[in-house]
Write an enzyme that holds these catalytic residues in place. Structure first.
Site, PDB file in Angstrom:
ATOM      1  N   HIS A  87       0.856  -1.192   0.000  1.00  0.00           N
ATOM      2  CA  HIS A  87       0.000   0.000   0.000  1.00  0.00           C
ATOM      3  C   HIS A  87       0.889   1.238   0.000  1.00  0.00           C
ATOM      4  O   HIS A  87       0.800   2.075   0.907  1.00  0.00           O
ATOM      5  CB  HIS A  87      -0.937   0.041   1.215  1.00  0.00           C
ATOM      6  CG  HIS A  87      -2.128  -0.856   1.093  1.00  0.00           C
ATOM      7  ND1 HIS A  87      -2.882  -1.237   2.188  1.00  0.00           N
ATOM      8  CD2 HIS A  87      -2.703  -1.448   0.032  1.00  0.00           C
ATOM      9  CE1 HIS A  87      -3.868  -2.025   1.780  1.00  0.00           C
ATOM     10  NE2 HIS A  87      -3.778  -2.168   0.475  1.00  0.00           N
ATOM     11  N   HIS A  89     -11.610  -9.067  -6.594  1.00  0.00           N
ATOM     12  CA  HIS A  89     -11.319  -7.754  -6.009  1.00  0.00           C
ATOM     13  C   HIS A  89     -10.451  -6.986  -7.006  1.00  0.00           C
ATOM     14  O   HIS A  89      -9.515  -7.553  -7.575  1.00  0.00           O
ATOM     15  CB  HIS A  89     -10.585  -8.002  -4.684  1.00  0.00           C
ATOM     16  CG  HIS A  89     -10.090  -6.808  -3.960  1.00  0.00           C
ATOM     17  ND1 HIS A  89     -10.718  -5.585  -3.984  1.00  0.00           N
ATOM     18  CD2 HIS A  89      -9.008  -6.642  -3.143  1.00  0.00           C
ATOM     19  CE1 HIS A  89     -10.046  -4.744  -3.215  1.00  0.00           C
ATOM     20  NE2 HIS A  89      -8.993  -5.350  -2.711  1.00  0.00           N
ATOM     21  N   GLU A 136      -8.382  -4.390  -6.574  1.00  0.00           N
ATOM     22  CA  GLU A 136      -7.142  -3.710  -6.183  1.00  0.00           C
ATOM     23  C   GLU A 136      -5.974  -4.268  -6.989  1.00  0.00           C
ATOM     24  O   GLU A 136      -5.937  -5.455  -7.345  1.00  0.00           O
ATOM     25  CB  GLU A 136      -6.907  -3.843  -4.667  1.00  0.00           C
ATOM     26  CG  GLU A 136      -5.882  -2.834  -4.169  1.00  0.00           C
ATOM     27  CD  GLU A 136      -5.846  -2.694  -2.643  1.00  0.00           C
ATOM     28  OE1 GLU A 136      -6.562  -3.431  -1.927  1.00  0.00           O
ATOM     29  OE2 GLU A 136      -5.080  -1.830  -2.165  1.00  0.00           O
ATOM     30  N   ASP A 161      -2.994  -5.228  -6.666  1.00  0.00           N
ATOM     31  CA  ASP A 161      -2.159  -6.393  -6.339  1.00  0.00           C
ATOM     32  C   ASP A 161      -2.784  -7.693  -6.857  1.00  0.00           C
ATOM     33  O   ASP A 161      -2.091  -8.707  -6.985  1.00  0.00           O
ATOM     34  CB  ASP A 161      -1.876  -6.494  -4.832  1.00  0.00           C
ATOM     35  CG  ASP A 161      -3.094  -6.354  -3.965  1.00  0.00           C
ATOM     36  OD1 ASP A 161      -4.027  -5.621  -4.336  1.00  0.00           O
ATOM     37  OD2 ASP A 161      -3.124  -6.985  -2.890  1.00  0.00           O
ATOM     38  N   HIS A 172     -12.094  -6.071   2.000  1.00  0.00           N
ATOM     39  CA  HIS A 172     -11.969  -4.828   2.705  1.00  0.00           C
ATOM     40  C   HIS A 172     -12.318  -3.609   1.873  1.00  0.00           C
ATOM     41  O   HIS A 172     -12.244  -2.476   2.361  1.00  0.00           O
ATOM     42  CB  HIS A 172     -10.545  -4.678   3.256  1.00  0.00           C
ATOM     43  CG  HIS A 172      -9.499  -4.497   2.178  1.00  0.00           C
ATOM     44  ND1 HIS A 172      -8.754  -3.352   2.078  1.00  0.00           N
ATOM     45  CD2 HIS A 172      -9.124  -5.282   1.172  1.00  0.00           C
ATOM     46  CE1 HIS A 172      -7.927  -3.465   1.041  1.00  0.00           C
ATOM     47  NE2 HIS A 172      -8.132  -4.623   0.489  1.00  0.00           N
ATOM     48  N   ASP A 196      -8.715 -11.220  -0.102  1.00  0.00           N
ATOM     49  CA  ASP A 196      -7.922 -10.653   1.005  1.00  0.00           C
ATOM     50  C   ASP A 196      -8.308 -11.227   2.371  1.00  0.00           C
ATOM     51  O   ASP A 196      -7.448 -11.344   3.264  1.00  0.00           O
ATOM     52  CB  ASP A 196      -8.104  -9.134   1.042  1.00  0.00           C
ATOM     53  CG  ASP A 196      -7.300  -8.415  -0.035  1.00  0.00           C
ATOM     54  OD1 ASP A 196      -6.210  -8.896  -0.394  1.00  0.00           O
ATOM     55  OD2 ASP A 196      -7.774  -7.376  -0.520  1.00  0.00           O
ATOM     56  N   TYR A 227      -2.238  -8.316   9.917  1.00  0.00           N
ATOM     57  CA  TYR A 227      -3.061  -8.006   8.739  1.00  0.00           C
ATOM     58  C   TYR A 227      -4.459  -7.578   9.183  1.00  0.00           C
ATOM     59  O   TYR A 227      -5.010  -6.576   8.724  1.00  0.00           O
ATOM     60  CB  TYR A 227      -3.119  -9.265   7.887  1.00  0.00           C
ATOM     61  CG  TYR A 227      -3.740  -9.161   6.522  1.00  0.00           C
ATOM     62  CD1 TYR A 227      -2.960  -8.944   5.395  1.00  0.00           C
ATOM     63  CD2 TYR A 227      -5.108  -9.334   6.348  1.00  0.00           C
ATOM     64  CE1 TYR A 227      -3.527  -8.881   4.134  1.00  0.00           C
ATOM     65  CE2 TYR A 227      -5.678  -9.281   5.089  1.00  0.00           C
ATOM     66  CZ  TYR A 227      -4.880  -9.051   3.985  1.00  0.00           C
ATOM     67  OH  TYR A 227      -5.451  -8.999   2.744  1.00  0.00           O
ATOM     68  N   HIS A 232      -3.396 -13.717  -0.312  1.00  0.00           N
ATOM     69  CA  HIS A 232      -2.058 -13.412   0.222  1.00  0.00           C
ATOM     70  C   HIS A 232      -1.700 -14.482   1.254  1.00  0.00           C
ATOM     71  O   HIS A 232      -2.507 -14.787   2.143  1.00  0.00           O
ATOM     72  CB  HIS A 232      -2.032 -12.073   0.957  1.00  0.00           C
ATOM     73  CG  HIS A 232      -2.307 -10.881   0.092  1.00  0.00           C
ATOM     74  ND1 HIS A 232      -1.456 -10.445  -0.892  1.00  0.00           N
ATOM     75  CD2 HIS A 232      -3.339 -10.009   0.084  1.00  0.00           C
ATOM     76  CE1 HIS A 232      -1.953  -9.361  -1.468  1.00  0.00           C
ATOM     77  NE2 HIS A 232      -3.103  -9.080  -0.897  1.00  0.00           N
TER      78      HIS A 232
END
Ligand code: FEO
Length: 395
Positions: free
Chosen positions: A23, A79, A81, A83, A146, A165, A193, A226
């Site tokens: 991030h 998701h 995002e 990554d 999230h 996530d 996390y 992850h």
């Protein structure tokens, strides 16, 4: 290099042992991370998530070595995002018409980031995709877990929850499965996390956990995006999440501070001594915020029943390191914790009161008046700090 998860399901992700910040520089990743992508080869071939953009070329090359890219029937984006979606643009150059299954919010996210009109199929909780051999992918929206676009995908027959996530950790482990991981590292990284990323969404998480449990789906494997794949007692991490999202605390006090000429540090050490003297059963941890990773300190704060914040007064206020940490703390919306403040000063001494006001706004219950000490602590001041600690232990 792929790894078999179960039957016709393979891990095709990227392990990132060198990652030290995530991030941007907002989250420390001392143990690296991984971007887990999965390939399902039933009658239909389905890719679930991709990997971070810097690894796009190697990801697509490895994937092409595993399967004819033109045989991929669909991509599931749990998701948006970067990554997890960062390799989509490279992949979609090669297979531009492949349908992408994701939430409506994920379409916003992917379109906003990549400006491409891909073949989106939006899904909601309970929608499913038949993948042949009597198996289905069932989609479960994970709103605010999230991000607004997040979802999980459940594979019937093999009973795998691709949770993205949720239930993850930033932990690069070549052995992939939870039973083969270093258990101390795994537990710490999962907690870190949760504490640093998921805490603000506790109310959503409580409802979502109840919803998942009510679906009464057998879950044999939780394949996160992850860190490890939970195959040994996968519900252990669900049970931990249930505890962590319920105003979690242990019998711990965390003292954090910054200091200019060691006066506030001296108070911190004496407060710690007073707490231990009054309650030898409590775990007390002390951190200088300017010298300790903020995410590690936040993990300790998350575990604490009481926090004690210290700063000298500079230009009528607290030091920037403490102000930044308190801002982060307020964002996380922790509940059910107590707090106290302290600090040395030369002239005006506003910092302890300002920290107390900030912590109260952040949802902490103050248990004592701010402890202020003019100039460097002498013997009496050290005893006052120890007495402050003894009172805090009893509060
Ligand atoms: Fe791992 Fe929200 O991305």
């Amino acid at each position: 290099m792929h790894k078999k998860i179960r039957n016709n399901v393979y891990w095709v992700g990227q392990i990132d042992t060198e990652l030290r910040q995530f991030h941007g520089s907002d989250y420390s990743t001392h143990k690296g991370s991984s971007y887990n992508s999965y390939l399902v080869k039933e009658e239909k071939t389905i890719l679930i998530d991709t990997v971070w953009k810097p690894y796009a070329d190697i990801f697509v090359k490895n994937l092409a070595g595993e399967v004819d890219l033109n045989s991929i029937d669909a991509i599931v984006v749990n998701h948006g995002e970067v990554d997890h979606s960062g390799s989509l643009p490279r992949l979609m150059e090669l297979i531009p018409d492949v349908p992408i299954y994701c939430t409506a919010k994920a379409v916003d996210s992917l379109t906003g980031q990549y400006h491409q009109k891909w073949n989106f199929h939006t899904v909601k909780t309970g929608d499913s995709l038949d993948i042949g051999n009597g198996k289905k992918l069932v989609f479960v929206e994970m709103t605010m877990l999230h991000w607004p676009d997040s979802m999980a995908t459940y594979m019937t027959g093999d009973n795998i929850l691709f949770s993205n996530d949720a239930f993850g950790q930033h932990y690069a482990t070549s052995t992939l499965f939870n039973d083969l991981a270093d258990q101390c590292v795994l537990e710490y990284e999962a907690l870190k996390y949760f504490a640093n990323i998921l805490t603000p969404f506790n109310a959503f998480l409580k409802r979502k956990l109840a919803e998942i449990i009510a679906l009464n789906l057998p879950i044999d494997i939780i394949a996160t995006s992850h860190g490890v794949v939970w195959r040994d007692n996968p519900m252990q991490i669900v049970e931990k999440y249930a505890a962590w999202c319920d105003d979690y605390q242990e019998n711990q006090v965390t003292i954090f501070y910054d200091t200019m000429w060691d006066g506030t540090r001296t108070l911190a050490d004496n407060i710690a001594a007073g707490i231990v003297e009054a309650d030898p059963t409590v775990t007390v941890k002390v951190y200088n915020l300017a010298k300790t990773d903020k995410n590690d300190v936040m993990t300790e704060v998350f575990k604490s029943k009481l926090i004690v914040a210290g700063s000298p007064t500079v230009v009528n206020d607290m030091l920037g390191s403490v102000a930044g940490f308190l801002h982060f703390l307020k964002e996380l919306k922790m509940k059910g914790k107590k707090a106290a403040t302290f600090g040395c000063y030369g002239w005006t001494g506003e910092a302890p009161k300002k920290m107390a006001e900030y912590l109260e706004k952040a949802g902490f219950s103050l248990v004592d008046e701010p402890l202020r000490n003019n100039w460097n602590p002498d013997g009496d001041a050290c005893e006052s700090a120890r007495e402050f600690g003894r009172r805090l232990a009893k509060a």
